[in-house]
Design a protein around this motif. Structure first.
Motif, mmCIF file in Angstrom:
data_model
loop_
_atom_site.group_PDB
_atom_site.id
_atom_site.type_symbol
_atom_site.label_atom_id
_atom_site.label_comp_id
_atom_site.label_asym_id
_atom_site.label_seq_id
_atom_site.Cartn_x
_atom_site.Cartn_y
_atom_site.Cartn_z
ATOM 1 N N SER A 70 -11.312 65.661 11.873
ATOM 2 C CA SER A 70 -10.689 67.125 11.872
ATOM 3 C C SER A 70 -9.799 66.898 13.017
ATOM 4 O O SER A 70 -9.724 66.075 13.930
ATOM 5 N N MET A 71 -8.722 67.928 13.185
ATOM 6 C CA MET A 71 -7.449 67.855 14.105
ATOM 7 C C MET A 71 -7.362 69.392 14.360
ATOM 8 O O MET A 71 -7.001 69.990 13.348
ATOM 9 N N THR A 72 -7.368 69.615 15.598
ATOM 10 C CA THR A 72 -7.127 71.041 16.062
ATOM 11 C C THR A 72 -5.702 71.230 16.835
ATOM 12 O O THR A 72 -5.619 70.242 17.701
ATOM 13 N N SER A 111 -14.466 59.899 13.813
ATOM 14 C CA SER A 111 -15.551 59.731 13.234
ATOM 15 C C SER A 111 -16.660 58.944 13.970
ATOM 16 O O SER A 111 -17.850 59.186 13.425
ATOM 17 N N ASP A 112 -16.370 58.345 14.995
ATOM 18 C CA ASP A 112 -17.151 57.807 15.795
ATOM 19 C C ASP A 112 -17.788 58.992 16.889
ATOM 20 O O ASP A 112 -18.343 58.547 18.018
ATOM 21 N N GLY A 113 -17.432 60.057 16.867
ATOM 22 C CA GLY A 113 -17.835 61.268 17.774
ATOM 23 C C GLY A 113 -16.914 61.391 18.966
ATOM 24 O O GLY A 113 -17.115 62.446 19.630
ATOM 25 N N HIS A 114 -15.923 60.686 19.136
ATOM 26 C CA HIS A 114 -14.868 60.596 20.287
ATOM 27 C C HIS A 114 -14.132 62.029 19.804
ATOM 28 O O HIS A 114 -13.331 62.083 18.883
ATOM 29 N N ASP A 115 -13.926 62.925 20.862
ATOM 30 C CA ASP A 115 -13.264 64.048 20.637
ATOM 31 C C ASP A 115 -12.431 64.600 21.730
ATOM 32 O O ASP A 115 -12.259 65.878 21.864
ATOM 33 N N SER A 116 -12.429 63.960 22.901
ATOM 34 C CA SER A 116 -11.949 64.420 24.194
ATOM 35 C C SER A 116 -10.597 63.988 24.420
ATOM 36 O O SER A 116 -9.965 64.525 25.567
ATOM 37 N N GLY A 117 -9.997 63.484 23.580
ATOM 38 C CA GLY A 117 -8.471 63.052 23.749
ATOM 39 C C GLY A 117 -7.418 64.342 23.389
ATOM 40 O O GLY A 117 -7.546 64.649 22.402
ATOM 41 N N ILE A 118 -6.639 64.625 24.055
ATOM 42 C CA ILE A 118 -5.534 65.425 23.905
ATOM 43 C C ILE A 118 -4.325 64.910 23.851
ATOM 44 O O ILE A 118 -3.873 64.372 24.869
ATOM 45 N N TYR A 119 -3.881 64.524 22.576
ATOM 46 C CA TYR A 119 -2.712 63.978 22.192
ATOM 47 C C TYR A 119 -1.419 64.864 22.139
ATOM 48 O O TYR A 119 -0.927 65.464 21.165
ATOM 49 N N SER A 120 -0.343 64.687 23.549
ATOM 50 C CA SER A 120 0.770 65.577 23.440
ATOM 51 C C SER A 120 1.834 64.976 22.547
ATOM 52 O O SER A 120 1.695 63.767 21.908
ATOM 53 N N TRP A 121 2.844 65.812 21.852
ATOM 54 C CA TRP A 121 3.894 65.565 21.293
ATOM 55 C C TRP A 121 4.617 63.919 21.829
ATOM 56 O O TRP A 121 4.976 63.119 20.902
ATOM 57 N N SER A 122 4.740 64.170 23.241
ATOM 58 C CA SER A 122 5.450 63.125 23.759
ATOM 59 C C SER A 122 4.593 61.566 23.475
ATOM 60 O O SER A 122 5.221 60.512 23.465
ATOM 61 N N ALA A 169 0.466 69.879 21.605
ATOM 62 C CA ALA A 169 -0.526 68.850 21.469
ATOM 63 C C ALA A 169 -1.432 68.978 20.222
ATOM 64 O O ALA A 169 -1.464 70.124 19.854
ATOM 65 N N VAL A 170 -2.197 68.086 19.933
ATOM 66 C CA VAL A 170 -3.316 67.985 18.869
ATOM 67 C C VAL A 170 -4.667 67.413 19.574
ATOM 68 O O VAL A 170 -4.448 66.349 20.316
ATOM 69 N N GLN A 171 -5.744 67.758 19.140
ATOM 70 C CA GLN A 171 -6.924 67.027 19.604
ATOM 71 C C GLN A 171 -7.677 66.769 18.377
ATOM 72 O O GLN A 171 -8.347 67.534 17.550
ATOM 73 N N PRO A 172 -7.682 65.447 17.988
ATOM 74 C CA PRO A 172 -8.492 64.965 17.079
ATOM 75 C C PRO A 172 -10.001 64.888 17.167
ATOM 76 O O PRO A 172 -10.398 64.483 18.411
ATOM 77 N N VAL A 173 -10.932 64.841 16.061
ATOM 78 C CA VAL A 173 -12.346 64.624 16.412
ATOM 79 C C VAL A 173 -12.429 63.386 15.512
ATOM 80 O O VAL A 173 -12.148 63.276 14.289
#
Length: 139
Positions: free
Chosen positions: A72-74, A86-97, A80-84
């Motif tokens: 999923s992606m929020t 499939s390996d459970g990693h969910d703490s990265g917040i990806y800014s547009w830049s 930014a977006v924050q993907p989840v």
């Protein structure tokens, strides 16, 4: 005294599509540029402290992520977006830049990743080593 023009605002996304079968994030920006960023590249260059560490030289080499998916992606605010993954990693917040950087600099990033793998003597598909002791207690 010299005055500088203000920096232009970063490009904003106009479309974002997750392609599950090919494991690619397709993102188009308002400057007319579009990228197809593999989920694996997103995962191995996650901006999270878990991957980047807490300072230069503390990066954690990610392996075994070739088949990683995005569950999923929020959206985070308007920046930014924050993907989840499939390996459970969910703490990265990806800014547009940051997404723009990942898309624009893919070739150099893949090369740097290959060099880091070679220096560590591990294969891209090797399972992740588990950390023992001395790790950050928050992750």
């Amino acid at each position: 005294m010299t005055t500088r023009a203000p920096a232009p605002p970063p490009a904003q996304p106009t479309a974002l599509t997750l392609h599950q079968a090919s494991r690619v994030l397709e993102i188009a920006f308002d400057d007319g540029v579009a990228f197809r960023i593999p989920f694996e590249l997103l995962r191995i260059y996650s901006p999270s402290a878990e991957v980047q560490g807490h300072g230069p030289g503390q990066e954690v080499l990610q392996t075994g992520k070739r088949e990683v998916g995005i569950v999923s992606m929020t959206q985070v605010g308007h920046y930014a977006v924050q993907p989840v993954f499939s390996d459970g990693h969910d703490s990265g917040i990806y800014s547009w830049s940051y997404l723009y950087h990942l898309g624009a600099d893919q070739d150099a990033l893949w090369q740097r990743y290959a060099e880091r793998l070679a220096a560590a003597g591990v294969d891209r598909d090797a399972p992740m080593a588990t950390a023992t002791g001395g790790s950050c207690s928050t992750h």
